[in-house]
Design a protein around this motif. Structure first.
Motif, PDB file in Angstrom:
ATOM      1  N   LYS A  82       0.874  -1.002   0.064  1.00 32.19           N
ATOM      2  CA  LYS A  82       0.177   0.144   0.034  1.00 32.19           C
ATOM      3  C   LYS A  82       0.880   1.340  -0.064  1.00 32.19           C
ATOM      4  CE  LYS A  82      -3.917  -1.973   2.320  1.00 32.19           C
ATOM      5  NZ  LYS A  82      -4.731  -2.232   3.561  1.00 32.19           N
ATOM      6  N   TYR A  83       2.010   1.328   0.750  1.00 29.43           N
ATOM      7  CA  TYR A  83       2.804   2.424   0.880  1.00 29.43           C
ATOM      8  C   TYR A  83       3.471   2.570  -0.618  1.00 29.43           C
ATOM      9  CZ  TYR A  83       6.844   5.079   2.129  1.00 29.43           C
ATOM     10  OH  TYR A  83       7.937   6.059   1.979  1.00 29.43           O
ATOM     11  N   LYS A  88       3.664   6.076  -5.346  1.00 30.30           N
ATOM     12  CA  LYS A  88       3.716   6.214  -6.887  1.00 30.30           C
ATOM     13  C   LYS A  88       2.575   7.398  -7.303  1.00 30.30           C
ATOM     14  CE  LYS A  88       6.196   2.889  -9.218  1.00 30.30           C
ATOM     15  NZ  LYS A  88       6.389   2.300 -10.420  1.00 30.30           N
ATOM     16  N   LEU A  89       1.385   7.181  -6.621  1.00 38.01           N
ATOM     17  CA  LEU A  89       0.433   8.081  -7.105  1.00 38.01           C
ATOM     18  C   LEU A  89       0.585   9.432  -6.676  1.00 38.01           C
ATOM     19  CD1 LEU A  89      -2.533   5.779  -5.715  1.00 38.01           C
ATOM     20  CD2 LEU A  89      -1.951   6.393  -8.477  1.00 38.01           C
ATOM     21  N   MET A  90       1.130   9.694  -5.364  1.00 34.45           N
ATOM     22  CA  MET A  90       1.694  10.937  -5.045  1.00 34.45           C
ATOM     23  C   MET A  90       2.771  11.776  -5.876  1.00 34.45           C
ATOM     24  SD  MET A  90       1.526  10.387  -0.693  1.00 34.45           S
ATOM     25  CE  MET A  90       2.196  12.050  -0.489  1.00 34.45           C
ATOM     26  N   GLY A  92       3.093  11.130  -9.005  1.00 28.67           N
ATOM     27  CA  GLY A  92       2.462  11.308 -10.391  1.00 28.67           C
ATOM     28  C   GLY A  92       3.138  10.284 -11.417  1.00 28.67           C
ATOM     29  N   ILE A  93       3.400   9.076 -10.715  1.00 32.99           N
ATOM     30  CA  ILE A  93       4.150   8.008 -11.703  1.00 32.99           C
ATOM     31  C   ILE A  93       3.011   7.168 -12.186  1.00 32.99           C
ATOM     32  CG2 ILE A  93       5.806   6.274 -11.740  1.00 32.99           C
ATOM     33  CD1 ILE A  93       7.482   7.828  -9.753  1.00 32.99           C
ATOM     34  N   GLU A  94       2.855   6.732 -13.283  1.00 34.92           N
ATOM     35  CA  GLU A  94       1.938   6.052 -13.633  1.00 34.92           C
ATOM     36  C   GLU A  94       2.263   4.466 -13.354  1.00 34.92           C
ATOM     37  OE1 GLU A  94      -0.603   4.913 -17.587  1.00 34.92           O
ATOM     38  OE2 GLU A  94       0.595   6.522 -17.686  1.00 34.92           O
ATOM     39  N   ILE A  95       1.243   3.686 -13.122  1.00 37.84           N
ATOM     40  CA  ILE A  95       1.465   2.648 -12.746  1.00 37.84           C
ATOM     41  C   ILE A  95       1.149   1.464 -13.934  1.00 37.84           C
ATOM     42  CG2 ILE A  95       1.055   0.244 -11.302  1.00 37.84           C
ATOM     43  CD1 ILE A  95       0.270   2.297  -9.054  1.00 37.84           C
ATOM     44  N   SER A  96       2.006   0.993 -14.448  1.00 33.61           N
ATOM     45  CA  SER A  96       2.129  -0.058 -15.760  1.00 33.61           C
ATOM     46  C   SER A  96       1.295  -1.200 -15.297  1.00 33.61           C
ATOM     47  CB  SER A  96       3.423  -0.450 -16.044  1.00 33.61           C
ATOM     48  OG  SER A  96       3.870  -1.620 -15.342  1.00 33.61           O
ATOM     49  N   GLN A  97       0.757  -1.828 -16.535  1.00 30.47           N
ATOM     50  CA  GLN A  97      -0.190  -2.791 -16.289  1.00 30.47           C
ATOM     51  C   GLN A  97       0.491  -4.063 -15.706  1.00 30.47           C
ATOM     52  OE1 GLN A  97      -3.518  -3.211 -16.890  1.00 30.47           O
ATOM     53  NE2 GLN A  97      -3.222  -5.118 -15.974  1.00 30.47           N
TER      54      GLN A  97
END
Length: 328
Positions: A82-83, A88-90, A92-97
């Motif tokens: 979760k951390y 990553k969201l904070m 602004g990094i996009e999470i790949s599939q």
């Protein structure tokens, strides 16, 4: 030790990798890594016991996985995942599939670990609640001393148990019944009639794991572990603890622990004095309101207080967890 496979560990480590290089976990410093784990599971990752694989954060985490139970490991993994996702969201990094699929796999792993132990904890909590909530705790003492076996001091053991319960602070809460010279049919009849919470057997055991009851003429009638375990399976909702105070009874204890929450057996031969000392300490503790695990430990201590070198002979096995480790 957690039930993590090597493939599962590799998946989790892949998600927790840091850009800082090998041995790092996410973007933690030593201080923030320690603080995060204390907040998550209230444990110090910088305890010396987690240093045997190396002092890096990754090696300490691997050591943690190897030593701690499933529910602790599962909780920490889930919090770390979760951390990572939040960071990553904070940023602004996009999470790949691919990352998302790996994240979902690892989340399922952590949830599985927590669910396994939740079931185990429910079982042990059930045993504890039955003991705590019962108005009267019923103890059934079974004994057998066949005429063609070495004589035992069963009478003395019974007297000690009776005395310790009669002197106990919670003496009104305990009811002790006994059945002597027990034959196979006597066991099930006593379980049906008395409906005990705790069953205590005092007698002989053999190296093969059989317990020696009596036949119609008072001689040895051996009962194999699987047979006695099958009997206790029928009383699993009633019996919370079984104490086999006989030689080599750990094999029987392990079989019975498939169905009963707490079972105590002996991992080798045990002398009369040690067996009686253990029973004395065990029932002293129960009579004072202690838990079964605490009573087991006090029984072992009582052996030591008598200067008998057999305090590691009794073994407590918890259903679904295995033997309780006792300090040497």
């Amino acid at each position: 030790m957690s039930q993590l496979s090597s493939i599962e560990k590799r998946k989790i480590e892949k998600l927790l990798e840091s850009a800082k290089g090998r041995g790092y976990i996410l973007d933690f410093s030593n201080r923030t890594f320690k603080e995060f784990i204390i907040e998550s599971v209230d444990m110090d990752i910088y305890d010396d016991k987690y240093a045997y694989l190396g002092d890096s954060k990754a090696n300490r985490l691997r050591a943690f996985w190897e030593q701690e139970p499933d529910h602790i490991v599962g909780k920490l993994i889930l919090d770390l995942l979760k951390y990572r996702k939040t960071q990553k969201l904070m940023d602004g990094i996009e999470i790949s599939q691919v990352e998302q699929t790996l994240y979902e796999d690892c989340s399922e792993i952590s949830e599985r670990l927590m669910q396994i132990v939740t079931k185990e904890e429910t079982l042990t909590e059930k045993a504890a609640s039955v003991i705590e909530e019962a108005q009267t705790i019923s103890i059934l003492l079974l004994s057998a001393d066949p005429t063609n076996a070495t004589r035992l001091r069963i009478g003395e053991e019974l007297r000690e148990i009776q005395e310790k319960l009669q002197l106990a602070r919670l003496r009104e809460k305990f009811k002790l019944d006994q059945r002597m010279s027990v034959r196979p049919t006597d066991i099930s009849q006593a379980l049906l009639d008395i409906q005990p919470h705790i069953v205590h057997f005092s007698g002989h055991g053999t190296e093969s794991g059989t317990l020696c009851f009596e036949n119609r003429v008072g001689e040895i009638h051996p009962i194999m572990p699987d047979a006695l375990a099958a009997l206790f399976e029928q009383f699993a909702s009633q019996v919370c603890c079984v104490l086999l105070n006989s030689c080599y009874s750990e094999i029987q204890a392990a079989a019975i622990a498939e169905h009963i929450d707490y079972v105590i057996g002996m991992n080798k031969a045990i002398g009369d004095h040690a067996a009686i000392a253990f029973a004395t300490g065990f029932y002293q503790a129960l009579g004072a309101g202690r838990t079964i695990e605490e009573a087991y430990k006090l029984g072992c201590v009582q052996i030591r207080l008598h200067s008998i070198p057999e305090h590691l002979t009794p073994v407590l096995i918890e259903k679904g967890k295995g033997p309780v480790q006792l300090a040497v």
